[in-house]
Design a protein around this motif. Structure first.
Motif, PDB file in Angstrom:
ATOM      1  N   ASN A  85      21.723   0.863 -19.716  1.00  0.00           N
ATOM      2  CA  ASN A  85      22.665  -0.019 -19.019  1.00  0.00           C
ATOM      3  C   ASN A  85      24.048   0.036 -19.666  1.00  0.00           C
ATOM      4  OD1 ASN A  85      20.568  -0.827 -17.384  1.00  0.00           O
ATOM      5  ND2 ASN A  85      20.086  -2.635 -18.590  1.00  0.00           N
ATOM      6  N   VAL A  86      24.061   0.076 -21.015  1.00  0.00           N
ATOM      7  CA  VAL A  86      25.338   0.133 -21.740  1.00  0.00           C
ATOM      8  C   VAL A  86      26.067   1.437 -21.424  1.00  0.00           C
ATOM      9  CG1 VAL A  86      26.399   0.227 -24.038  1.00  0.00           C
ATOM     10  CG2 VAL A  86      24.510  -1.355 -23.597  1.00  0.00           C
ATOM     11  N   PHE A  87      25.311   2.548 -21.397  1.00  0.00           N
ATOM     12  CA  PHE A  87      25.931   3.844 -21.108  1.00  0.00           C
ATOM     13  C   PHE A  87      26.467   3.876 -19.675  1.00  0.00           C
ATOM     14  CE2 PHE A  87      25.688   8.420 -19.976  1.00  0.00           C
ATOM     15  CZ  PHE A  87      26.557   8.907 -20.932  1.00  0.00           C
ATOM     16  N   GLY A  88      25.692   3.298 -18.725  1.00  0.00           N
ATOM     17  CA  GLY A  88      26.160   3.220 -17.343  1.00  0.00           C
ATOM     18  C   GLY A  88      27.421   2.378 -17.233  1.00  0.00           C
ATOM     19  N   LEU A  89      27.460   1.254 -17.966  1.00  0.00           N
ATOM     20  CA  LEU A  89      28.650   0.393 -17.962  1.00  0.00           C
ATOM     21  C   LEU A  89      29.847   1.118 -18.558  1.00  0.00           C
ATOM     22  CD1 LEU A  89      29.660  -2.481 -17.346  1.00  0.00           C
ATOM     23  CD2 LEU A  89      29.014  -3.120 -19.676  1.00  0.00           C
ATOM     24  N   PHE A  90      29.594   1.920 -19.615  1.00  0.00           N
ATOM     25  CA  PHE A  90      30.672   2.698 -20.240  1.00  0.00           C
ATOM     26  C   PHE A  90      31.294   3.666 -19.228  1.00  0.00           C
ATOM     27  CE2 PHE A  90      31.664   6.837 -22.186  1.00  0.00           C
ATOM     28  CZ  PHE A  90      32.769   6.482 -22.955  1.00  0.00           C
ATOM     29  N   LEU A  91      30.438   4.370 -18.460  1.00  0.00           N
ATOM     30  CA  LEU A  91      30.962   5.301 -17.459  1.00  0.00           C
ATOM     31  C   LEU A  91      31.736   4.566 -16.374  1.00  0.00           C
ATOM     32  CD1 LEU A  91      28.123   7.948 -16.886  1.00  0.00           C
ATOM     33  CD2 LEU A  91      30.195   8.144 -18.264  1.00  0.00           C
ATOM     34  N   GLY A  92      31.220   3.380 -15.979  1.00  0.00           N
ATOM     35  CA  GLY A  92      31.928   2.587 -14.972  1.00  0.00           C
ATOM     36  C   GLY A  92      33.300   2.175 -15.448  1.00  0.00           C
ATOM     37  N   VAL A 114      33.220   1.977  -5.097  1.00  0.00           N
ATOM     38  CA  VAL A 114      32.039   2.824  -4.924  1.00  0.00           C
ATOM     39  C   VAL A 114      31.893   3.792  -6.098  1.00  0.00           C
ATOM     40  CG1 VAL A 114      31.019   4.658  -3.521  1.00  0.00           C
ATOM     41  CG2 VAL A 114      31.992   2.631  -2.421  1.00  0.00           C
ATOM     42  N   SER A 115      33.004   4.333  -6.561  1.00  0.00           N
ATOM     43  CA  SER A 115      32.982   5.273  -7.689  1.00  0.00           C
ATOM     44  C   SER A 115      32.486   4.595  -8.962  1.00  0.00           C
ATOM     45  CB  SER A 115      34.381   5.859  -7.925  1.00  0.00           C
ATOM     46  OG  SER A 115      34.821   6.574  -6.798  1.00  0.00           O
ATOM     47  N   TYR A 120      28.065   3.801 -12.824  1.00  0.00           N
ATOM     48  CA  TYR A 120      27.149   2.930 -13.568  1.00  0.00           C
ATOM     49  C   TYR A 120      25.695   3.338 -13.310  1.00  0.00           C
ATOM     50  CZ  TYR A 120      24.413  -1.242 -14.679  1.00  0.00           C
ATOM     51  OH  TYR A 120      23.466  -2.097 -15.166  1.00  0.00           O
ATOM     52  N   LEU A 121      25.337   3.542 -12.049  1.00  0.00           N
ATOM     53  CA  LEU A 121      23.963   3.896 -11.696  1.00  0.00           C
ATOM     54  C   LEU A 121      23.578   5.275 -12.224  1.00  0.00           C
ATOM     55  CD1 LEU A 121      23.839   2.533  -8.030  1.00  0.00           C
ATOM     56  CD2 LEU A 121      22.855   1.492 -10.085  1.00  0.00           C
ATOM     57  N   ILE A 122      24.497   6.224 -12.133  1.00  0.00           N
ATOM     58  CA  ILE A 122      24.230   7.583 -12.629  1.00  0.00           C
ATOM     59  C   ILE A 122      24.067   7.562 -14.147  1.00  0.00           C
ATOM     60  CG2 ILE A 122      25.244   9.878 -12.954  1.00  0.00           C
ATOM     61  CD1 ILE A 122      26.518   9.525 -10.161  1.00  0.00           C
ATOM     62  N   GLY A 123      24.917   6.785 -14.830  1.00  0.00           N
ATOM     63  CA  GLY A 123      24.838   6.678 -16.291  1.00  0.00           C
ATOM     64  C   GLY A 123      23.483   6.163 -16.747  1.00  0.00           C
ATOM     65  N   LYS A 124      22.970   5.143 -16.025  1.00  0.00           N
ATOM     66  CA  LYS A 124      21.644   4.604 -16.349  1.00  0.00           C
ATOM     67  C   LYS A 124      20.570   5.675 -16.198  1.00  0.00           C
ATOM     68  CE  LYS A 124      20.263   0.713 -14.758  1.00  0.00           C
ATOM     69  NZ  LYS A 124      19.939  -0.385 -13.818  1.00  0.00           N
ATOM     70  N   GLU A 125      20.697   6.494 -15.145  1.00  0.00           N
ATOM     71  CA  GLU A 125      19.657   7.476 -14.846  1.00  0.00           C
ATOM     72  C   GLU A 125      19.673   8.653 -15.822  1.00  0.00           C
ATOM     73  OE1 GLU A 125      17.188   7.295 -12.629  1.00  0.00           O
ATOM     74  OE2 GLU A 125      17.879   5.256 -12.222  1.00  0.00           O
ATOM     75  N   ILE A 126      20.862   9.092 -16.222  1.00  0.00           N
ATOM     76  CA  ILE A 126      20.926  10.309 -17.041  1.00  0.00           C
ATOM     77  C   ILE A 126      20.799  10.018 -18.530  1.00  0.00           C
ATOM     78  CG2 ILE A 126      22.363  11.473 -15.322  1.00  0.00           C
ATOM     79  CD1 ILE A 126      24.750  11.115 -17.224  1.00  0.00           C
TER      80      ILE A 126
END
Length: 304
Positions: A85-92, A114-115, A120-126
């Motif tokens: 979640n933290v990594f996804g938030l960082f990308l967002g 949307v971006s 955020y969602l992609i960061g969580k997944e990868i």
């Protein structure tokens, strides 16, 4: 720490209480109260080909994990790794900064929102893939990214928990030490149990010893289990925290049938010895500082 480690001889007892039932007891509780946490990992591997991992139970933790995986209520709950979640938030946030720097007029547009959400969602997944790559890349390095040892965490203490502990003491005849975090691993021929005890929980124990886990053998396999013997391995880690770092002394030893000893990092067996390792950890990064053999050292005591 060299003088201090001598105080932890016979810290674990394997006690045979009655036919097919064993208890693992943690000793030297008073000395362990000085640490911020103590970890105890237990592995049991029967040598008889007729005995598999399904023929013995680590009680009560095997039942807890079975309940959790079956989505039943349990004393423990599955831990979540929040860093995804933290990594996804960082990308967002990074996408927001990019829009603010190069296209400030579009910062509040549908496209930018949307971006940000997609990042955020992609960061969580990868994140899991990135973490696995780092773990594999650093496996043989002195500083490594390591997996989380534990998958389950104890639910909050309640008044009923205290009653349960009181009843456990009556049943076992001694104090029961409840781990804050656990993991249970079952292979075809062996089982491994990982237990994490916080310093505050250890300091609640008024006695010098505490029951931590019971081992029950299938009565039909108990004769083969005893006659062919087994490997009973222990790792204990004594840790102190300072700021965000954890300094640990890890001690390894096993009972190999009638023999007591340890393996060094090359896999060589050393009888009547224990393997000691000093480590420094930050989050999932672990530095291996030193290693040594403790000659004529008995971490495990066996009580018939």
């Amino acid at each position: 720490m060299k003088k201090q480690i001598q105080k932890f001889e016979n810290s674990v007892s394997l006690c045979s209480r009655k036919e097919g039932n064993y208890e693992v007891v943690l000793n030297n509780i008073e000395e362990m109260k000085k640490f911020s946490s103590v970890e105890c990992h237990v592995v049991l591997y029967p040598f008889s080909e007729s005995v598999s991992s399904k023929d013995f139970v680590f009680s009560p933790f095997e039942e807890y994990v079975t309940d959790i995986l079956a989505k039943q209520r349990s004393a423990y709950a599955q831990m979540t790794d929040r860093f995804g979640n933290v990594f996804g938030l960082f990308l967002g946030v990074l996408i927001v900064i990019v829009f603010a720097a190069f296209k400030p007029s579009d910062l509040l547009s549908i496209e930018s929102l949307v971006s940000v959400i997609a990042s955020y969602l992609i960061g969580k997944e990868i994140w899991d893939d990135i973490e696995n790559i780092l773990i594999n890349m650093t496996k043989k390095m002195p500083v490594r990214m390591v997996e989380n040892y534990y998958r389950f965490v104890l639910e909050k203490y309640s008044t009923l928990t205290l009653y349960s502990l009181f009843a456990k003491k009556r049943r076992q005849g001694c104090e029961t030490l409840i781990p804050e975090r656990i993991d249970f691993i079952q292979h075809s021929n062996s089982q491994t149990l990982r237990l994490f005890f916080s310093g505050s929980d250890i300091r609640r124990i008024p006695e010098s010893s505490a029951f931590i886990v019971g081992i029950t053998i299938d009565p039909a396999k108990e004769k083969d289990f005893v006659q062919k013997c087994f490997l009973f391995g222990i790792k204990i880690s004594f840790s102190r925290k300072f700021l965000f770092f954890r300094k640990s002394t890890e001690v390894f030893q096993s009972l190999d049938g009638e023999k007591q000893g340890c393996l060094d990092e090359t896999g060589k067996w050393h009888e009547k010895a224990a393997f000691k390792r000093e480590t420094l950890s930050f989050w999932k990064m672990k530095a291996f500082l030193s290693k040594s053999l403790l000659e004529n050292y008995s971490l495990i005591s066996e009580e018939k």
